[in-house]
Design a protein around this motif. Structure first.
Motif, mmCIF file in Angstrom:
data_model
loop_
_atom_site.group_PDB
_atom_site.id
_atom_site.type_symbol
_atom_site.label_atom_id
_atom_site.label_comp_id
_atom_site.label_asym_id
_atom_site.label_seq_id
_atom_site.Cartn_x
_atom_site.Cartn_y
_atom_site.Cartn_z
ATOM 1 N N ALA A 37 5.700 -6.611 2.027
ATOM 2 C CA ALA A 37 5.633 -6.234 3.438
ATOM 3 C C ALA A 37 4.726 -5.025 3.647
ATOM 4 O O ALA A 37 3.965 -4.966 4.628
ATOM 5 C CB ALA A 37 7.036 -5.931 3.960
ATOM 6 N N THR A 38 4.765 -4.080 2.726
ATOM 7 C CA THR A 38 3.925 -2.898 2.852
ATOM 8 C C THR A 38 2.459 -3.237 2.632
ATOM 9 O O THR A 38 1.567 -2.697 3.310
ATOM 10 C CB THR A 38 4.376 -1.818 1.860
ATOM 11 N N GLU A 39 2.173 -4.146 1.707
ATOM 12 C CA GLU A 39 0.785 -4.573 1.494
ATOM 13 C C GLU A 39 0.225 -5.218 2.761
ATOM 14 O O GLU A 39 -0.919 -4.963 3.153
ATOM 15 C CB GLU A 39 0.711 -5.547 0.324
ATOM 16 N N TYR A 40 1.038 -6.029 3.421
ATOM 17 C CA TYR A 40 0.595 -6.653 4.682
ATOM 18 C C TYR A 40 0.340 -5.573 5.730
ATOM 19 O O TYR A 40 -0.671 -5.616 6.458
ATOM 20 C CB TYR A 40 1.657 -7.630 5.175
ATOM 21 N N LEU A 41 1.244 -4.608 5.820
ATOM 22 C CA LEU A 41 1.097 -3.528 6.798
ATOM 23 C C LEU A 41 -0.222 -2.785 6.608
ATOM 24 O O LEU A 41 -0.948 -2.515 7.579
ATOM 25 C CB LEU A 41 2.271 -2.552 6.654
ATOM 26 N N LEU A 42 -0.552 -2.455 5.384
ATOM 27 C CA LEU A 42 -1.724 -1.645 5.106
ATOM 28 C C LEU A 42 -3.021 -2.441 5.148
ATOM 29 O O LEU A 42 -4.008 -2.005 5.750
ATOM 30 C CB LEU A 42 -1.572 -0.977 3.739
ATOM 31 N N ARG A 43 -3.012 -3.620 4.542
ATOM 32 C CA ARG A 43 -4.274 -4.346 4.355
ATOM 33 C C ARG A 43 -4.593 -5.338 5.460
ATOM 34 O O ARG A 43 -5.758 -5.691 5.662
ATOM 35 C CB ARG A 43 -4.255 -5.054 2.998
ATOM 36 N N TRP B 13 6.803 -0.333 -10.712
ATOM 37 C CA TRP B 13 6.941 0.299 -9.393
ATOM 38 C C TRP B 13 5.870 1.376 -9.191
ATOM 39 O O TRP B 13 5.258 1.484 -8.138
ATOM 40 C CB TRP B 13 8.340 0.890 -9.266
ATOM 41 N N VAL B 14 5.638 2.157 -10.228
ATOM 42 C CA VAL B 14 4.599 3.191 -10.170
ATOM 43 C C VAL B 14 3.235 2.552 -9.971
ATOM 44 O O VAL B 14 2.445 2.960 -9.109
ATOM 45 C CB VAL B 14 4.628 4.043 -11.457
ATOM 46 N N ARG B 15 2.948 1.528 -10.752
ATOM 47 C CA ARG B 15 1.625 0.881 -10.695
ATOM 48 C C ARG B 15 1.373 0.226 -9.347
ATOM 49 O O ARG B 15 0.282 0.336 -8.784
ATOM 50 C CB ARG B 15 1.524 -0.168 -11.814
ATOM 51 N N ARG B 16 2.381 -0.436 -8.786
ATOM 52 C CA ARG B 16 2.182 -1.148 -7.516
ATOM 53 C C ARG B 16 1.941 -0.176 -6.368
ATOM 54 O O ARG B 16 1.166 -0.464 -5.445
ATOM 55 C CB ARG B 16 3.385 -2.037 -7.223
ATOM 56 N N GLN B 17 2.565 0.998 -6.395
ATOM 57 C CA GLN B 17 2.266 1.992 -5.363
ATOM 58 C C GLN B 17 0.813 2.428 -5.451
ATOM 59 O O GLN B 17 0.125 2.574 -4.428
ATOM 60 C CB GLN B 17 3.206 3.196 -5.504
ATOM 61 N N ARG B 18 0.338 2.633 -6.662
ATOM 62 C CA ARG B 18 -1.066 3.019 -6.838
ATOM 63 C C ARG B 18 -2.003 1.896 -6.431
ATOM 64 O O ARG B 18 -3.066 2.141 -5.848
ATOM 65 C CB ARG B 18 -1.303 3.423 -8.291
ATOM 66 N N ASP B 19 -1.629 0.654 -6.716
ATOM 67 C CA ASP B 19 -2.460 -0.485 -6.315
ATOM 68 C C ASP B 19 -2.644 -0.521 -4.794
ATOM 69 O O ASP B 19 -3.684 -0.976 -4.295
ATOM 70 C CB ASP B 19 -1.825 -1.807 -6.770
ATOM 71 N N LEU B 20 -1.631 -0.071 -4.063
ATOM 72 C CA LEU B 20 -1.690 -0.057 -2.607
ATOM 73 C C LEU B 20 -2.357 1.207 -2.064
ATOM 74 O O LEU B 20 -2.478 1.368 -0.846
ATOM 75 C CB LEU B 20 -0.275 -0.165 -2.027
ATOM 76 N N GLY B 21 -2.791 2.096 -2.969
ATOM 77 C CA GLY B 21 -3.426 3.331 -2.534
ATOM 78 C C GLY B 21 -2.458 4.348 -1.984
ATOM 79 O O GLY B 21 -2.851 5.223 -1.194
ATOM 80 N N LEU B 22 -1.198 4.264 -2.384
ATOM 81 C CA LEU B 22 -0.162 5.158 -1.878
ATOM 82 C C LEU B 22 0.168 6.237 -2.900
ATOM 83 O O LEU B 22 -0.036 6.056 -4.101
ATOM 84 C CB LEU B 22 1.115 4.369 -1.567
ATOM 85 N N PRO B 23 0.709 7.362 -2.440
ATOM 86 C CA PRO B 23 1.276 8.302 -3.393
ATOM 87 C C PRO B 23 2.442 7.657 -4.127
ATOM 88 O O PRO B 23 3.088 6.749 -3.598
ATOM 89 C CB PRO B 23 1.754 9.468 -2.509
ATOM 90 N N VAL B 24 2.706 8.111 -5.321
ATOM 91 C CA VAL B 24 3.799 7.560 -6.123
ATOM 92 C C VAL B 24 5.058 8.375 -5.867
ATOM 93 O O VAL B 24 5.154 9.538 -6.267
ATOM 94 C CB VAL B 24 3.444 7.588 -7.623
ATOM 95 N N LEU B 25 6.019 7.767 -5.182
ATOM 96 C CA LEU B 25 7.341 8.375 -5.039
ATOM 97 C C LEU B 25 8.205 7.803 -6.150
ATOM 98 O O LEU B 25 8.435 6.591 -6.213
ATOM 99 C CB LEU B 25 7.947 8.062 -3.669
ATOM 100 N N THR B 26 8.664 8.654 -7.044
ATOM 101 C CA THR B 26 9.380 8.160 -8.224
ATOM 102 C C THR B 26 10.670 7.440 -7.833
ATOM 103 O O THR B 26 11.332 7.792 -6.864
ATOM 104 C CB THR B 26 9.722 9.316 -9.182
ATOM 105 N N PHE C 77 -3.155 12.775 -1.582
ATOM 106 C CA PHE C 77 -2.534 11.700 -2.337
ATOM 107 C C PHE C 77 -3.271 10.394 -2.088
ATOM 108 O O PHE C 77 -3.767 10.142 -0.995
ATOM 109 C CB PHE C 77 -1.079 11.528 -1.921
ATOM 110 N N GLY C 78 -3.264 9.538 -3.076
ATOM 111 C CA GLY C 78 -3.788 8.190 -2.886
ATOM 112 C C GLY C 78 -5.272 8.100 -3.193
ATOM 113 O O GLY C 78 -5.967 9.079 -3.434
ATOM 114 N N SER C 79 -5.762 6.895 -3.170
ATOM 115 C CA SER C 79 -7.155 6.645 -3.493
ATOM 116 C C SER C 79 -8.035 6.855 -2.275
ATOM 117 O O SER C 79 -7.571 6.887 -1.145
ATOM 118 C CB SER C 79 -7.310 5.201 -3.988
ATOM 119 N N PRO C 80 -9.367 6.995 -2.470
ATOM 120 C CA PRO C 80 -10.266 7.158 -1.337
ATOM 121 C C PRO C 80 -10.110 6.017 -0.337
ATOM 122 O O PRO C 80 -10.060 4.855 -0.707
ATOM 123 C CB PRO C 80 -11.649 7.142 -1.993
#
Length: 379
Positions: free
Chosen positions: A51-57, A88-101, A367-370
């Protein structure tokens, strides 16, 4: 690790929602100064990520987003000793988000668990935020608070605090003072799963704060207590009364207006109400009424944030403004015969007792990617 980059004012007020509430919450928080914390429901992390990937992309949601795995909540919650989930860590980064542990719960005296979360976050790198779901003693007890602050300062990573209590942790003596001490540690501090005290946290320098969409997202229920999934009787939504700084059932608002038509300025200038008196919310049927009450509440929260912290981010002024608002709201509740939320007394008490300090006025990271939503954008 905190990299010392310049602080850019922002301090967004986030709305913390469940995955199933994401569409409605995103629509209400599309303007400046806001954002989202999307919370995993029923341990279904895949649904939250999708759902978050849809929201962002797809929709191009422009504001900050955090993902809360909520492994610290519920009857089967994990302890602080539980390792982070690498996926969980990797998928947050894949979405360009900060990693909330995806931290487990830090119980009273669990110093080893606290250190494990902080040390593990430091190893993840500069885009990571340590989620700290804490027993209330970590902020209330002076010795525990000193240990917490020492470990947070040593780890030098941003932290996101979630406090455990059956109702409102910020209504307890000592908790606001503990938060002020944590904010003085020199790292960005976020406050999650909060009530209207999220506004107070922003006023004293929190980098971001999140207000829950329902009672179960406004604090961490002690296990094995089962949280309610709403804010009142089934089918009766709650809404914020701005003058009272409190959630009330819309039916209670209508009754109070009939009893006290002149004691409070019932007119609401938020975008949803458009100058109407608040009792109009009680006349809206079913789901429509729930949506309208939700929209009104978010509009009011964001309006209060803008009024309290403004564009300049003057902490001394925002502290004074928040303390004055709390005092006035306490009087309004009493005039209407409503119970006075405890936090309305605790905030002015703590701010009067505590010296002014140059707390950080925003997150010192990008936080996050460019190209991803940045946390250090101006308000």
């Amino acid at each position: 690790m905190v990299d010392g980059a310049a602080v850019v004012p922002g301090r967004p007020l986030l709305v913390q929602c469940t995955t199933s509430q994401l569409g409605r919450a995103a629509q209400a928080t599309g303007g400046p100064g806001s954002g989202l914390v999307v919370t995993v429901e029923r341990q279904n992390e895949v649904a939250t990520l999708t759902a978050t990937e849809y929201l962002l992309r797809v929709t191009g949601y422009p504001n900050p987003v955090l993902l809360d795995a909520a492994r610290y909540a519920g009857v089967g919650r994990l302890p602080a000793s539980a390792p982070f989930n690498a996926r969980w860590v990797r998928r947050q980064r894949d979405l360009g988000l900060p990693v909330l542990t995806d931290s487990g719960y830090v119980g009273a005296g669990d110093e080893a668990g606290l250190r494990r979360i902080l040390d593990g976050t430091a190893r993840l790198g500069g885009d990571a935020i340590a989620c700290l779901p804490l027993h209330i003693s970590w902020l209330r007890d002076r010795t525990a608070r000193e240990r917490l602050c020492a470990h947070v300062t040593s780890a030098d990573v941003p932290v996101a605090v979630v406090l455990e209590h059956a109702t409102d942790p910020y209504a307890l003596v000592g908790v606001v003072g503990g938060l002020l001490a944590l904010l003085a540690c020199g790292v960005p501090v976020l406050v999650l799963r909060c009530d209207l005290s999220a506004l107070g946290a922003l006023c004293v320098g929190a980098a971001a704060a999140a207000v829950g969409t329902q009672a179960s997202l406004r604090h961490l229920y002690p296990a094995p207590q089962v949280p309610r999934q709403g804010g009142g009787r089934p089918g009766v939504p709650s809404a914020i009364v701005p003058a009272c700084l409190a959630y009330r059932l819309v039916t209670a608002i209508a009754k109070a207006k009939r009893r006290h038509p002149d004691d409070v300025d019932w007119s609401c200038g938020c975008d949803t109400c458009a100058g109407r008196d608040l009792d109009w919310l009680a006349a809206e049927p079913g789901t429509v009424g729930e949506v309208r009450a939700f929209q009104h509440t978010v509009d009011v929260l964001l309006g209060l944030r803008s009024e309290l912290i403004g564009g300049a981010g003057d902490l001394a002024e925002s502290r004074q403004s928040w303390a004055a608002r709390c005092a006035a709201a306490a009087s309004r509740n009493e005039e209407l015969g409503w119970f006075r939320p405890g936090m309305l007394a605790r905030w002015p008490e703590a701010l009067t007792a505590a010296p002014s300090r140059p707390w950080a006025s925003g997150i010192r990271h990008r936080f996050g990617s460019p190209g991803a939503p940045a946390w250090d954008q101006p308000a």
